[in-house]
Design a protein around this motif. Structure first.
Motif, short mmCIF file in Angstrom:
data_model
loop_
_atom_site.label_atom_id
_atom_site.label_comp_id
_atom_site.label_asym_id
_atom_site.label_seq_id
_atom_site.Cartn_x
_atom_site.Cartn_y
_atom_site.Cartn_z
N SER A 88 -1.93 -3.16 -7.08
CA SER A 88 -2.64 -2.29 -8.02
C SER A 88 -1.67 -1.53 -8.91
O SER A 88 -0.51 -1.31 -8.57
CB SER A 88 -3.49 -1.27 -7.27
OG SER A 88 -4.49 -1.91 -6.53
N GLU A 114 -2.56 20.34 -7.37
CA GLU A 114 -2.66 18.89 -7.26
C GLU A 114 -3.44 18.35 -8.46
O GLU A 114 -4.56 18.76 -8.72
CB GLU A 114 -3.37 18.54 -5.96
CG GLU A 114 -3.38 17.07 -5.65
CD GLU A 114 -3.98 16.81 -4.28
OE1 GLU A 114 -5.21 16.65 -4.22
OE2 GLU A 114 -3.22 16.81 -3.30
N GLU A 134 -1.68 2.04 -11.47
CA GLU A 134 -2.37 3.26 -11.90
C GLU A 134 -1.54 3.88 -13.01
O GLU A 134 -0.30 3.80 -13.00
CB GLU A 134 -2.48 4.26 -10.75
CG GLU A 134 -3.36 3.82 -9.61
CD GLU A 134 -4.84 4.01 -9.89
OE1 GLU A 134 -5.21 4.99 -10.57
OE2 GLU A 134 -5.61 3.17 -9.41
N TYR A 191 -3.22 14.77 -9.03
CA TYR A 191 -3.49 13.37 -8.69
C TYR A 191 -3.11 13.17 -7.24
O TYR A 191 -2.04 13.61 -6.81
CB TYR A 191 -2.64 12.46 -9.59
CG TYR A 191 -2.83 10.98 -9.32
CD1 TYR A 191 -3.81 10.26 -9.97
CD2 TYR A 191 -2.01 10.32 -8.43
CE1 TYR A 191 -3.97 8.91 -9.73
CE2 TYR A 191 -2.17 8.98 -8.18
CZ TYR A 191 -3.15 8.27 -8.84
OH TYR A 191 -3.32 6.93 -8.60
N SER A 192 -3.97 12.51 -6.49
CA SER A 192 -3.67 12.17 -5.10
C SER A 192 -4.50 10.96 -4.74
O SER A 192 -5.74 11.02 -4.80
CB SER A 192 -3.99 13.34 -4.17
OG SER A 192 -3.63 13.01 -2.85
N LYS A 193 -3.83 9.86 -4.39
CA LYS A 193 -4.59 8.63 -4.16
C LYS A 193 -3.78 7.64 -3.34
O LYS A 193 -2.56 7.57 -3.45
CB LYS A 193 -4.94 8.01 -5.52
CG LYS A 193 -5.87 6.85 -5.45
CD LYS A 193 -6.29 6.44 -6.85
CE LYS A 193 -7.26 5.28 -6.79
NZ LYS A 193 -7.68 4.86 -8.12
N ILE A 194 -4.47 6.86 -2.54
CA ILE A 194 -3.88 5.69 -1.90
C ILE A 194 -4.05 4.54 -2.88
O ILE A 194 -5.14 4.30 -3.40
CB ILE A 194 -4.57 5.36 -0.56
CG1 ILE A 194 -4.31 6.48 0.45
CG2 ILE A 194 -4.09 4.01 -0.02
CD1 ILE A 194 -5.09 6.34 1.74
N ILE A 195 -2.95 3.86 -3.15
CA ILE A 195 -2.97 2.74 -4.08
C ILE A 195 -2.69 1.48 -3.27
O ILE A 195 -1.72 1.42 -2.51
CB ILE A 195 -1.91 2.93 -5.18
CG1 ILE A 195 -2.15 4.26 -5.90
CG2 ILE A 195 -1.94 1.77 -6.17
CD1 ILE A 195 -1.04 4.65 -6.83
N TRP A 231 0.92 5.80 -1.06
CA TRP A 231 0.18 7.03 -1.34
C TRP A 231 1.00 7.80 -2.37
O TRP A 231 2.22 7.92 -2.24
CB TRP A 231 0.02 7.83 -0.06
CG TRP A 231 -0.51 9.21 -0.26
CD1 TRP A 231 -1.81 9.56 -0.49
CD2 TRP A 231 0.23 10.43 -0.26
NE1 TRP A 231 -1.91 10.92 -0.62
CE2 TRP A 231 -0.67 11.48 -0.48
CE3 TRP A 231 1.57 10.75 -0.09
CZ2 TRP A 231 -0.28 12.82 -0.55
CZ3 TRP A 231 1.96 12.08 -0.16
CH2 TRP A 231 1.04 13.08 -0.38
N ASN A 288 1.10 11.42 -4.78
CA ASN A 288 0.58 12.76 -5.02
C ASN A 288 1.37 13.36 -6.19
O ASN A 288 2.59 13.27 -6.22
CB ASN A 288 0.75 13.62 -3.77
CG ASN A 288 0.24 15.03 -3.96
OD1 ASN A 288 0.98 15.90 -4.38
ND2 ASN A 288 -1.02 15.23 -3.65
N GLU A 308 0.84 -1.20 0.00
CA GLU A 308 0.00 0.00 0.00
C GLU A 308 0.88 1.24 0.00
O GLU A 308 1.87 1.32 0.71
CB GLU A 308 -0.92 -0.01 1.22
CG GLU A 308 -1.92 1.12 1.21
CD GLU A 308 -2.90 1.03 2.36
OE1 GLU A 308 -3.00 2.00 3.13
OE2 GLU A 308 -3.56 -0.02 2.50
#
Length: 95
Positions: free
Chosen positions: A50, A40, A52, A42-46, A30, A32, A28
């Motif tokens: 996974s 910003e 992206e 793009y900002s996401k927990i992956i 994060w 940014n 897991e």
């Protein structure tokens, strides 16, 4: 099949002046991404396992919150996060 279908396009270098950033998480993490103006984009927990993909116009900045559990590639070329990592957080500028 519609001509608009993006799934038929190979994962090549974008021709619109943007760069393709591929993020693969083995743990897991994060991520940014901010543009040259600090906005910003793009900002996401992956989650582990996974992948992206985003496209952005360079230059842009990438922060990876779990550098040891993440691999990045820009336009298909792998990036070494180690030189950009402090306390397992990587800060990268993509030109």
């Amino acid at each position: 099949i519609s001509a608009d279908t993006a799934t038929d396009v190979p994962a090549a270098v974008p021709s619109n002046g943007k760069k393709r950033l591929e993020i693969n998480a083995t743990q897991e993490t994060w991520v940014n991404v901010t543009d040259v103006n600090g906005r910003e984009i793009y900002s996401k927990i992956i989650f582990a396992g996974s992948r992206e993909t985003i496209e952005a116009k360079p230059p842009f900045n990438v922060v990876v919150g779990n550098a040891s559990g993440t691999t990045l590639a820009v336009n298909g070329k792998p990036m070494d996060l180690a030189p950009h990592t402090r306390v397992n957080v990587a800060h990268i500028k993509v030109e």
